[in-house]
Write a protein that holds these residues in place. Structure first.
Motif, short mmCIF file in Angstrom:
data_model
loop_
_atom_site.label_atom_id
_atom_site.label_comp_id
_atom_site.label_asym_id
_atom_site.label_seq_id
_atom_site.Cartn_x
_atom_site.Cartn_y
_atom_site.Cartn_z
N LYS A 1 -19.71 11.02 -3.57
CA LYS A 1 -21.05 11.52 -3.85
C LYS A 1 -21.62 12.23 -2.63
N PRO A 2 -22.41 13.30 -2.85
CA PRO A 2 -23.05 13.98 -1.72
C PRO A 2 -23.90 13.00 -0.90
N SER A 3 -23.80 13.11 0.42
CA SER A 3 -24.49 12.19 1.30
C SER A 3 -25.40 12.90 2.30
N LYS A 4 -24.94 14.04 2.82
CA LYS A 4 -25.70 14.71 3.88
C LYS A 4 -25.33 16.19 3.95
N ILE A 5 -26.09 16.87 4.79
CA ILE A 5 -25.83 18.29 5.07
C ILE A 5 -25.27 18.40 6.48
N VAL A 6 -24.20 19.15 6.64
CA VAL A 6 -23.63 19.44 7.95
C VAL A 6 -23.81 20.92 8.24
N LEU A 7 -24.36 21.22 9.42
CA LEU A 7 -24.55 22.62 9.83
C LEU A 7 -23.52 22.99 10.88
N THR A 8 -22.89 24.15 10.69
CA THR A 8 -22.01 24.73 11.70
C THR A 8 -22.51 26.13 12.01
N LYS A 9 -22.12 26.66 13.15
CA LYS A 9 -22.62 27.96 13.60
C LYS A 9 -21.47 28.82 14.07
N SER A 10 -21.55 30.11 13.76
CA SER A 10 -20.48 31.03 14.17
C SER A 10 -20.57 31.37 15.65
N ILE A 11 -21.78 31.36 16.19
CA ILE A 11 -22.02 31.67 17.60
C ILE A 11 -23.04 30.67 18.12
N SER A 12 -22.81 30.13 19.30
CA SER A 12 -23.69 29.10 19.85
C SER A 12 -24.70 29.64 20.84
N LYS A 13 -24.57 30.92 21.21
CA LYS A 13 -25.51 31.53 22.14
C LYS A 13 -25.90 32.91 21.63
N LEU A 14 -27.20 33.23 21.70
CA LEU A 14 -27.70 34.52 21.23
C LEU A 14 -28.62 35.12 22.28
N ALA A 15 -28.55 36.44 22.41
CA ALA A 15 -29.54 37.18 23.19
C ALA A 15 -30.64 37.65 22.26
N ASP B 1 -30.67 15.21 6.31
CA ASP B 1 -30.83 16.58 6.78
C ASP B 1 -29.70 16.96 7.73
N GLY B 2 -29.47 18.27 7.82
CA GLY B 2 -28.57 18.82 8.82
C GLY B 2 -29.35 19.58 9.87
N ASP B 3 -28.87 19.59 11.11
CA ASP B 3 -29.57 20.35 12.14
C ASP B 3 -28.57 20.81 13.19
N THR B 4 -28.94 21.87 13.88
CA THR B 4 -28.15 22.40 14.98
C THR B 4 -29.05 23.23 15.87
N THR B 5 -28.57 23.59 17.05
CA THR B 5 -29.34 24.42 17.98
C THR B 5 -28.47 25.54 18.51
N ILE B 6 -29.15 26.61 18.90
CA ILE B 6 -28.49 27.76 19.51
C ILE B 6 -29.21 28.08 20.81
N GLU B 7 -28.46 28.27 21.86
CA GLU B 7 -29.04 28.61 23.16
C GLU B 7 -29.38 30.09 23.21
N ILE B 8 -30.56 30.41 23.73
CA ILE B 8 -30.95 31.80 23.95
C ILE B 8 -30.56 32.19 25.37
N ILE B 9 -29.80 33.26 25.49
CA ILE B 9 -29.32 33.70 26.80
C ILE B 9 -29.94 35.03 27.16
N SER B 10 -29.98 35.34 28.44
CA SER B 10 -30.54 36.61 28.89
C SER B 10 -29.60 37.75 28.54
N GLU B 11 -30.17 38.93 28.33
CA GLU B 11 -29.37 40.12 28.01
C GLU B 11 -28.53 40.48 29.20
N LYS B 12 -27.24 40.79 28.96
CA LYS B 12 -26.34 41.18 30.05
C LYS B 12 -26.01 42.66 29.96
#
Length: 782
Positions: free
Chosen positions: A669-683, A771-782
């Motif tokens: 039976k469904p139990s939870k939501i899992v979040l995955t991310k294609s990229i972990s850092k974004l400018a 619930d599912g949750d995740t975070t993405i780090e914001i990086i400076s523009e290079k």
């Protein structure tokens, strides 16, 4: 599978940093200014009278940034005039206006605006003066604003754009609507490099020597004088490997061409496996004063098609394992951030794809930049229709071809000809015009000749349609083609070549079936194939379907059965993929799971394993169901399995050693939501995106493949959701939203940063589940 090769973006960023340093230390900014003009446009989606006038009041209009596709923001409706071809999304008229100021110091310069694409039938005005109209929405536009501009801190300029998509059906696939590609404001001195006027070729390529020929057209609307052109060739490590300079006396109000030839010793060649890039930095001086400058990325390579052995790149024989791609990016419509293409190209690489056909139109510059960087060879295509209409797109380019094909062809070739990824041009797809010989051949030949006028270095083809019916193999048409391209019916192309062994042949559009793969695998003279398609695309579907679903991947990037099979044929790494028929006793669709929709009625499973391994052993709950060896014809290995809940596992072996395996467990039976991310850092820019995948899983983490719950996404103020999707071709849910029903247990949200620092928090909620949750780090523009 994971591509472990060094990413091309690391080298690209290094080069860009170097070029910025060169610009700032050599006074380049004083010679040529290129300003991003994407931000702060006013928009309204309706037909407005007088909106081109400077004094028009647009205060009530919506403020936005381009690229912008207003059609994807609309609702699906079976009665929308775009109909089957345009995917039942809205059509109409959209207006854009932008107000800007110019410094007095630019009053004696030439200022142009460049649009990478306006969909479609665009009209452009500056300060109430009409600059031009262009029917083709895929064409890059350049307008000279200089005669109509106002300068100084108290002077205001207004540019207005009308995009008219009311005449429908205008296409056999989804086009989008509006200023859907980038815009730039370019300022140059009166003496300058012509727009798209520099052409770089590599006429001699060996391991020891690469000859680089650079032709640059100069337009002199300034002073008569002796002008000096300097060229530096920079490698992908930032090192200047060759420099040269020459002089010409150029009279005022004339044009001249500088031709320079440089020899690069031991060049780093551009190829599929290692796409090395060089940059040509060209500088034009009058005395010691820098007048203009350009930076153009190129590759040193030699590509050719041979009649007996197919495609060669730098004296290495390759099979082009290609896909056709339309220009939409699924949930983002036609305004596609570069990060979407990066994600899609990465997955195509994983399957073994090395070629892309731009179906059936010119693409954005950054699309080809990415092909250059990632090592895809490209068949660049100009048109889907000539003068004859096609079903479901009767009001398309066929209405404008006779008047515009010369200008459009010229602009496409000149814009794209410096991209090393392009190895062949196609000037038509399944053309319905008369192709008899010699009369019907003239229109083809005139287009080929025009292509050769602006780029004589690459061959030209087209996607022939049912040549056995049109008789082009017998009437002399195909015999005149540099490379004979055919859509589908591979046996016809094989027979044609074997009857005419001097013909060079290429599959320009192909399906996913085994027999078509074998036509490429087993015939040395077959240069390659382009599968229809790499990704599902919007439009060309019958209601309630909204999407053509012949891709290797669906809109949301999920692997489909044909991608799993193609991986077993094209990948150079050992792979094993399990699929089963979704319904009992071999009925239904192929799915990649071990969770039937109805456990009570599912007892007989037809299981296929796609693998390139020598031997595959199948296990159910650790009990062996037998070993099957690799068939000579690359067909899948099949088992008939009595279904039991538990774990189905396939193990691939080479020389008795386990090299790959895959397993699926029956989900509870469904139990939870899992979040995955294609990229972990974004400018914080509009091109960087991350794909957030929400998966409904049971308490053991197994995907619940039958879950269709409504998934609600939320995001912190440091980011934004620019689209949601699930890949379901009959879903009519909006893409510009924060929620989406799960399809096969999954849905995605495409996110990007809106702040310069911190982190982005994303959550997904389904009623009754964790619930599912995740975070993405914001990086400076290079």
């Amino acid at each position: 599978m994971k591509d472990t090769r060094k990413t091309p973006f690391q080298n690209l960023r290094f080069i860009m940093l170097l070029l910025i340093f060169i610009v700032t230390t050599n006074g380049f900014a004083q010679a040529r200014s290129i300003v991003n003009f994407d931000n702060d446009w006013k928009f309204i989606q309706e037909n407005v009278i007088g909106a081109e006038k400077t004094a028009f009041d647009d205060s009530a209009w919506r403020l936005l940034n381009v690229p912008h596709d207003w059609s994807i923001e609309g609702a699906y409706d079976r009665n929308n005039p775009t109909s089957r071809g345009g995917g039942y999304l809205p059509a109409g008229i959209g207006w854009y206006r932008k107000t800007f100021k110019l410094d007095d110091t630019d009053a004696n310069k030439i200022i142009t605006i460049e649009f990478d694409g306006i969909m479609a039938n665009s009209d452009v005005w500056i300060n109430g003066k009409h600059l031009g109209k262009r029917p083709n929405g895929y064409i890059s536009l350049n307008y000279n604003l200089t005669p109509f501009l106002k300068f100084g801190k108290n002077a205001t300029n207004v540019i207005a754009v009308k995009a008219d998509n009311t005449i429908q059906p205008a296409s056999r696939w989804y086009t989008g609507a509006g200023i859907y590609r980038h815009v730039r404001l370019v300022t140059v001195n009166p003496t300058h490099f012509k727009h798209w006027g520099t052409f770089i070729t590599t006429p001699v390529v060996t391991a020891n020597k690469g000859v680089v020929n650079i032709k640059s057209d100069i337009e002199n609307k300034g002073a008569t004088g002796t002008y000096r052109m300097q060229v530096d060739i920079i490698d992908n490590k930032g090192k200047i490997v060759k420099s040269t300079e020459s002089e010409k006396n150029i009279k005022a109000n004339t044009s001249e061409t500088f031709t320079q030839e440089l020899e690069v010793k031991n060049p780093k060649l551009w190829d599929i496996e290692d796409p090395n890039l060089y940059t040509a930095v060209t500088k034009l001086y009058l005395g010691k004063v820098l007048i203009d400058n350009q930076t153009i990325t190129f590759g040193i390579k030699n590509a050719e098609f041979r009649a007996d052995t197919g495609f060669w790149l730098n004296d290495k024989n390759y099979k082009i394992k290609g896909v056709c791609l339309h220009h939409d990016g699924g949930a983002v419509g036609s305004a596609v951030p570069l990060g979407v293409w990066k994600e899609r190209f990465k997955k195509l690489k994983e399957v073994g794809v090395n070629g892309i056909r731009t179906s059936h139109n010119a693409v954005a510059p950054e699309f080809l930049d990415l092909c250059d960087q990632m090592g895809f060879v490209v068949m660049a295509e100009t048109f889907d229709t000539w003068t004859s209409a096609k079903n479901h797109g009767e009001n398309g380019y066929n209405l404008y071809f006779s008047e515009w094909w010369r200008q459009d062809t010229r602009d496409i070739i000149m814009k794209d000809r410096n991209h090393p990824s392009i190895v062949i041009y196609s000037i038509g797809n399944e053309i319905h015009d008369d192709l008899s010989y010699p009369e019907g051949y003239k229109l083809y030949k005139s287009q080929e000749d025009l292509v050769k006028e602006y780029d004589p270095t690459r061959p030209v083809t087209m996607g022939l349609f049912r040549p056995a019916n049109s008789k082009v193999y017998l009437n002399g048409f195909a015999a005149q083609m540099e490379v004979v391209g055919q859509n589908y019916r591979e046996n016809e192309l094989i027979a044609a070549h074997e009857a005419n062994p001097t013909w060079k042949v290429l599959g320009t559009e192909n399906t996913h079936v085994l027999v078509q793969w074998l036509a490429l695998r087993d015939k040395p003279y077959m240069s390659g194939q382009f599968l229809w398609t790499g990704y599902d695309y919007l439009g060309e579907a019958d209601w309630p379907e909204t999407t053509n679903n012949q891709g290797l991947f669906d809109r949301a990037g999920n692997w489909k059965k044909q991608a799993l099979q193609r991986d077993s044929w094209w990948s150079e790494e050992p792979v094993v993929h399990i699929v089963r028929k979704s319904d009992n006793a071999g009925a239904g669709d192929w799915v990649a799971d071990w969770t039937p929709s109805d456990l009570d009625t599912y007892d007989s499973a037809v299981v296929n394993v796609f693998s390139n391994c020598d031997d595959v052993e199948l296990f159910l709950n650790e009990k062996s169901l037998g070993v099957k060896t690799k068939p000579e014809d690359d067909s899948p290995r099949e088992w008939n399995v009595t279904f039991h809940e538990g774990t189905l596992k396939a193990v691939g072996k080479n020389n008795g050693k386990i090299v790959a395996e895959e397993a699926f467990a029956t989900a509870g039976k469904p139990s939870k939501i899992v979040l995955t991310k294609s990229i972990s850092k974004l400018a914080n820019n509009r091109e960087d995106v991350s794909f957030i995948t929400a998966t409904v899983v049971d308490d053991k983490g197994n995907r619940c493949a039958n879950a269709d719950d409504l998934i609600q996404f939320s995001i912190s103020e440091t980011g934004e959701i620019i689209g949601v999707d699930n890949g379901n071709i009959i879903s009519h849910e909006p893409y510009k939203a924060s929620e989406r029903r799960a399809y096969k247990g999954r849905a995605i949200a495409i996110v990007r940063a809106t702040k310069n620092e911190g982190e982005i928090s994303i959550k997904a909620k389904v009623n009754g589940l964790a619930d599912g949750d995740t975070t993405i780090e914001i990086i400076s523009e290079k």
